[in-house]
Design an enzyme around this catalytic site. Sequence first.
Site, PDB file in Angstrom:
ATOM      1  N   SER A 375      -8.148  -2.745   0.713  1.00 15.49           N
ATOM      2  CA  SER A 375      -7.853  -1.454   0.997  1.00 15.49           C
ATOM      3  C   SER A 375      -6.393  -1.701   0.992  1.00 15.49           C
ATOM      4  O   SER A 375      -5.893  -2.325   1.747  1.00 15.49           O
ATOM      5  CB  SER A 375      -8.521  -1.361   2.804  1.00 15.49           C
ATOM      6  OG  SER A 375      -7.897  -0.301   3.470  1.00 15.49           O
ATOM      7  N   ARG A 376      -5.394  -0.364   1.157  1.00 16.51           N
ATOM      8  CA  ARG A 376      -3.906  -0.640   1.154  1.00 16.51           C
ATOM      9  C   ARG A 376      -3.916  -0.252   2.595  1.00 16.51           C
ATOM     10  O   ARG A 376      -2.537   0.052   2.166  1.00 16.51           O
ATOM     11  CB  ARG A 376      -3.721   0.814  -0.072  1.00 16.51           C
ATOM     12  CG  ARG A 376      -3.645  -0.264  -1.634  1.00 16.51           C
ATOM     13  CD  ARG A 376      -3.144   0.400  -2.780  1.00 16.51           C
ATOM     14  NE  ARG A 376      -3.696  -0.329  -4.477  1.00 16.51           N
ATOM     15  CZ  ARG A 376      -4.335   0.963  -4.636  1.00 16.51           C
ATOM     16  NH1 ARG A 376      -5.491   2.249  -4.545  1.00 16.51           N
ATOM     17  NH2 ARG A 376      -5.193  -0.060  -6.005  1.00 16.51           N
ATOM     18  N   VAL A 377      -5.054   0.050   2.693  1.00 12.65           N
ATOM     19  CA  VAL A 377      -4.505   1.193   4.883  1.00 12.65           C
ATOM     20  C   VAL A 377      -4.131  -0.414   5.703  1.00 12.65           C
ATOM     21  O   VAL A 377      -3.051  -0.733   6.375  1.00 12.65           O
ATOM     22  CB  VAL A 377      -4.579   1.527   5.441  1.00 12.65           C
ATOM     23  CG1 VAL A 377      -4.512   1.785   6.490  1.00 12.65           C
ATOM     24  CG2 VAL A 377      -5.152   3.388   4.040  1.00 12.65           C
TER      25      VAL A 377
END
Length: 514
Positions: A375-377
């Site tokens: 997850s790039r968040v």
Amino acid sequence: MDLKPAEVTEVLKRELKNYRATLKVENVGTVLAVGDGVARIHGLDKCMMSEILEFPNGVFGMALNLEEDNVGAVLFGAETKIKEGDEVRTTGRLISVPTGDKMLGRVVNALGQPVDGKGPIEVGKDEWYPCEGRAPNVVERQPVKEPMMTGIKAIDAMIPIGRGQRELIIGDRQTGKTAICVDAMLNQKNTDVICIYVAIGQKMSTVKSVVRSLEQGGVMDKCIVVNAPASDQASMQFLAPFSGCAMGERFRDEGKHVLIIYDDIYKHATAWRQVSLLLRRPPGREAFPGDIFNLHSRLLERAAKINIDAPKLNPQFKVGGGSLTALPIVETQDGDVSAYIPTNVISITDGQIFLETDLFNSGIRPAVNSGISVSRVGGSAQTAGMKKVAGGLRLGLAQYRALAAFAQFGSDLDAATQAQLTRGERLTELLKQGQYQPMAMEKQVVSVYAGSSGALDTYPVSAVGAFEKGLHRFLEDRHPTVLTRLRDEKKLADDVKAELDTAIAEFKTTFRAS
């Protein structure tokens, strides 16, 4: 009879004035050819892209190809009702769908028409939203920092999803992709999130099963199901995700929160390929048209967390702070994530959850591969409590998988390696979860903390599930303040952590592995 020239002139002027007022100019064309859900039309000089076209016998279409001498259009209706030479009229309206609260709890087709047998949906003229909406710009957005809890331990702990994020669910067929999304929808029962499920090219039995699960879970009244099954025309399958997105944008622009699932994007690409080839657009890689990347990017870019001050910048946003979270699904062939459509969608989204067939078949469900999934968040989309206990979980599991593969070749392992294998086995077992059984955030934090702190290391792997359920019941009965404070404060304060340690120690004295 005595006619006065002045009176005659006055009557003629008045009649001419009224004639001009009632004069209606229409843009009319003629069908040149029709077949396979596509029509070519001559004479529509002032036709717009994505404009609704009116054919005879109540059939409508949408203009897609605006060429020099003809217009290519897809049909939404039976092509057998149209023949060469028929008259076609432009409507001056772009393709749009009904939106709003009246759509909730209903199953509709790609045009927003009900298909659930519960009667018509009456909406006002101002409640129609264009299918091809404008994606919010950078100034109108805000960073993704609010959790979108799925209720699935493996995802909320290791691959968190935030409101306004686009997280790809990818894997082979029958690996639990739809099940994860349905669980995420069921987990919104006691939240303020509205759910939209878009079924593209699915079997009717699959969609019926999803609707039944949502009804049994008590969330159907806050869901919309947009159904474009495999039996529908390619044009309807192409339009479905844009229609669902428009319905979600209405709620987003009113400051509400929406979760939308596209199941699945590969079938959507296949439908667009069919339409494009029939319209004689040149094929590219794997015969997909050259604009397939643009098609999906302009769809997924509409998912966003809206700035609280957005109404000052654009009147489209009635209330700021709303969000549209997208979970597109892509089915792979034999785990090939490097194929054309999977790589396209991976590059558009903010991370992917990769479901592995081998894990699914070995009983690890949900079959999330923690090594490839990302997850790039990241921690921005987690509560403080979950972030604190799940910090090293993903890395620890990835190390365990590599170590377990290496340990197969030798039995003489040192104590540290044995301890790491023991911990990894129990964490893997702990992250297993039954279908349609989403777990509350506070219970997830307790479970992950118990596993990460080593409380399970002395028990056999077969006892992990019973230990987890027993610990949750024990906390509800003996230490309810732990769960209450975790739920309300969303963080693991030092005094709560101390009480949780005490509770786990107490429970271990009473728990006996069978």
